[in-house]
Design a protein around this motif. Structure first.
Motif, PDB file in Angstrom:
ATOM      1  N   VAL A 165     -23.234 -14.921 -73.462  1.00 56.15           N
ATOM      2  CA  VAL A 165     -22.799 -15.699 -74.614  1.00 56.15           C
ATOM      3  C   VAL A 165     -22.202 -16.991 -74.073  1.00 56.15           C
ATOM      4  O   VAL A 165     -21.351 -16.981 -73.184  1.00 56.15           O
ATOM      5  CB  VAL A 165     -21.745 -14.915 -75.430  1.00 56.15           C
ATOM      6  N   ASP A 166     -22.662 -18.133 -74.617  1.00 58.26           N
ATOM      7  CA  ASP A 166     -22.247 -19.433 -74.097  1.00 58.26           C
ATOM      8  C   ASP A 166     -21.025 -20.004 -74.784  1.00 58.26           C
ATOM      9  O   ASP A 166     -20.641 -21.129 -74.518  1.00 58.26           O
ATOM     10  CB  ASP A 166     -23.399 -20.437 -74.230  1.00 58.26           C
ATOM     11  N   ARG A 167     -20.409 -19.280 -75.671  1.00 58.12           N
ATOM     12  CA  ARG A 167     -19.254 -19.819 -76.377  1.00 58.12           C
ATOM     13  C   ARG A 167     -18.082 -18.866 -76.257  1.00 58.12           C
ATOM     14  O   ARG A 167     -18.247 -17.694 -75.974  1.00 58.12           O
ATOM     15  CB  ARG A 167     -19.565 -20.065 -77.850  1.00 58.12           C
TER      16      ARG A 167
END
Length: 92
Positions: A50-52
């Motif tokens: 997950v990039d956030r």
């Protein structure tokens, strides 16, 4: 993952560390089970990152300082007490 991913020698080593005696059938069974477990862990590598940052919310109430019961009031309904402490059954 193949069944030989965890060798019988490794199973015997771990069993020795845990001080557990295993016969040959148990060693083979545990080797297969350990291989299956390691295979499950390998599937975690397939989970995308997950990039956030996750939106985290504190759902706990804030701590509040309150007066507590005095010892006599706390022990009032105890079935047994000794020297000002709760007394429970002996564990053998």
């Amino acid at each position: 993952m193949s069944d030989d991913a965890v060798s019988p020698e490794e199973v015997r080593h771990v069993a020795g560390l845990a001080r557990v005696d295993l016969d040959d059938d148990e060693v083979d069974r545990f080797a297969r089970q350990f291989a299956d477990i390691l295979e499950y862990f390998e599937t975690l590598d397939e989970v995308p990152e997950v990039d956030r940052e996750a939106d985290l919310t504190n759902v706990m109430r804030p701590d509040e300082e309150r007066d507590s019961l005095d010892r006599e009031a706390a022990l009032e309904n105890a079935s047994e007490s000794e020297d000002g402490y709760f007394k429970g059954p002996n564990v053998s």
